[in-house]
Structures are given as structure tokens and as C-alpha cells.
Enzyme design. Structure first.
Site: not given
Length: 322
Positions: A11, A54, A87-88
Site C-alpha cells: 500500500t 504483500s 501490511t497484510d
């Protein structure tokens, strides 16, 4: 001071495409250009490792990233390493690197919950915190770190707790190691460093099943012997499972397949001697389970790395009945 920013996508590096959705497109140079308040005393260079969401990160890419981090650590001109990513799976990738990295150069992962096209994107502030963290006096000797929302966390403790909120990254029970106040990183706590595992990349595998135990889950959810290299279980409470899944777990144990147990609870650890009924923590001991203090996703990563390092016995505790 010299800091390398390794960009992997996510992101923080995303912009809107013609269809209106965001996808990773920005380079490391683009990210640095967006950060206000950088000190002129810090020399920044970039390395565009990848530019992907990610969830697409593979186990082999995690290892390649850990090798790249180690390469920069061996460069005496580099004082800090920052990795930007989505971030995932950030907590998994950061923990993978933490398990493999034994260098002295501070390493910090960061990212963003809001891409640059949205109101109040958090990427620039998070990147600024990361750069200030790796150049701060207290950063060395703390293992791989993660910075979000003006907080600094240990990679082995931090987890994503909310799907969209800016304060999503938290360290349950212990909290952050430091906070970013004005232009200062204020260190408040420390954790024991993660033991380093020497990985054989030829034996790295993603064939580690990760299962969350639920009430009366069907036995068919437990893999058959030969389907995976190991099975990780997030048990209920302090190490409890429904009796229906015990027989298929016993079949795996007879084949000497590593069974690694943790709790599905946000905080706490597995018990060793509190209960003694069929499906209690005593059943896990009878099955020869390894015990983990990390959450399910981190336990799976630790199992993947431990298998490739022939070190399952040293990475995890394997308690016996008292």
C-alpha cells in the site's frame, strides 16, 4: 549516517490505476521524496527489491530479502536498513528476516494503511519514524523492528489487529519498545533477541499447514500423513482441542510429522499442567507437540525456517507430562 531503503511494494507504494483501484507502482525514490522532515545528515539510498502486494510474497522471496539485508549489513558504509512492504503479511516477512538475520545493523520494517491517493496517507510518517529509528542510539541489538503510528515494535511480537485502522499494529501483552515523540525515538523496553537460524535455501518449503481449532471442527480438516511437512495448530484457550480431531492428529504423530501448537488467543501461552481431560493440554503433550509462544502465522513462519535449518528441536519447546 547512511540508510538503505529497500522497497518491496504494498500500500505504501500504491497509486490508483485507470480502474480506480490502488496497486503498487511507486519506487523507493518516490517514497523518500514524499517524506517531510528528513535530516540533511542522513544519506538515503534505495533498492527496489520488488513491487508487489504483500499477499503475493513467497517463502523464497522472504529468504532472498533476508539475504539482501545481510548483504547490506556487511557493508560498513551502511548504518541502517529500512524495508517498506504491504501490511497484510508484513509481520510474517519481518519475523522471517528476524529469524535469519544475525547482523548488527538496525533493521526496521514499515508500510502504510492508506495509499498516497487517500486523505491523510500514513506512509510518509511511518517511513520517517523508521528512518529515525534505525539511526537512533538505542536501535542496535534489538532484533528486527516494525514501526507504525509513531510506535516501534519487535518483529517477533507485533501483529496486525485491525483490517483498516491506522493503529492496527500492536504488540499484545508487552506493547511497543519505543515511541516517536517529535524528532526523538524514546526507548522504553527491550526483548530478548531472536536466536538466528542458518537456513538451507534448497530445503525451504511452504508445505506447512496452519489450522485454527474451533468447536467440534470436523476431523477431515486435519491433513493426511504425507500431505505436509509439518502442521501448526492454533488451539482454543491454553491448549485445548475437541476430541474428534485427536485420532487424525495421532496418525500424524505416528509418522513423526512435526506438530506445533500455539493458542488462538491474542494473549497468553499454552498451559502445561492445569487440565487433564481428553483434548486438554495433556493431550498435546501425549501427541509430542512442540509448543510455540507466537501467534499462528508467526508460528508457521518459525516452523518453515526451523525445518530448513534442521532446528525444530531448538526453536520450539517440547514439554513432556510431569
Amino acid at each position: 549516517m547512511s540508510v538503505v531503503v529497500i522497497s518491496t511494494g504494498g500500500t505504501i507504494a500504491s497509486t490508483k490505476d485507470s480502474g480506480g483501484g490502488a496497486s503498487p507502482e511507486l519506487t523507493g525514490e518516490d517514497l523518500i521524496a514524499s517524506v517531510p522532515g528528513l535530516s540533511d545528515d542522513i544519506e538515503l539510498t534505495t533498492d527496489d527489491f520488488s513491487n508487489i502486494p504483500s499477499p503475493q510474497v513467497s517463502i523464497s522471496q522472504m529468504h532472498e530479502l533476508s539475504e539482501l539485508v545481510a548483504e547490506y549489513d556487511r557493508d560498513d558504509t551502511v548504518d541502517g536498513i529500512v524495508v517498506t512492504q504491504g501490511t497484510d503479511t508484513l509481520e510474517e516477512v519481518a519475523y522471517f528476516v528476524d529469524l535469519c538475520y544475525d547482523g548488527d545493523t538496525p533493521v526496521v520494517f514499515t508500510g502504510a494503511m492508506r495509499n498516497p491517493s487517500l486523505a491523510s496517507p500514513d506512509g510518509p510518517a511511518n517511513l520517517l519514524t523508521a528512518i529515525r529509528t534505525v539511526t537512533s542510539d538505542g536501535a542496535r541489538g534489538r532484533g528486527v523492528l516494525v514501526t507504525f503510528n509513531d510506535q516501534v515494535h519487535a518483529a517477533k511480537l507485533v501483529t496486525k489487529t485491525h483490517s483498516m485502522r491506522l493503529d492496527t499494529f500492536q504488540s499484545p501483552e508487552l506493547g511497543p519498545l519505543a515511541v516517536h515523540d517529535e524528532e526523538t525515538i524514546r526507548w522504553r523496553a527491550s526483548v530478548d533477541p531472536t536466536p538466528t537460524i542458518d537456513v538451507d535455501p534448497e530445503t525451504l518449503t511452504n508445505e506447512v499447514a496452519a489450522l485454527t481449532v474451533t468447536a467440534e471442527m470436523p476431523p477431515s480438516q486435519i491433513p493426511e500423513p504425507g500431505d505436509f511437512e509439518a502442521v501448526v495448530l492454533a488451539t482454543t484457550g491454553s491448549g485445548h482441542i475437541p476430541p474428534g480431531i485427536i485420532p487424525p492428529l495421532e496418525a500424524l504423530a505416528r509418522e513423526d510429522l512435526p506438530l506445533v501448537a500455539t493458542t488462538r488467543c491474542t494473549e497468553g501461552r499454552l498451559a502445561r499442567s492445569t487440565y487433564d481431560y481428553r483434548g486438554s493440554e495433556q493431550t498435546l503433550l501425549d501427541l509430542g507437540c512442540y509448543f510455540s509462544e507466537r501467534n499462528l502465522q508467526k508460528t508457521r513462519i518459525a516452523t518453515v525456517v526451523a525445518l530448513a535449518g534442521s532446528s525444530v528441536e531448538t526453536v520450539f519447546d517440547r514439554p513432556a507430562r510431569e
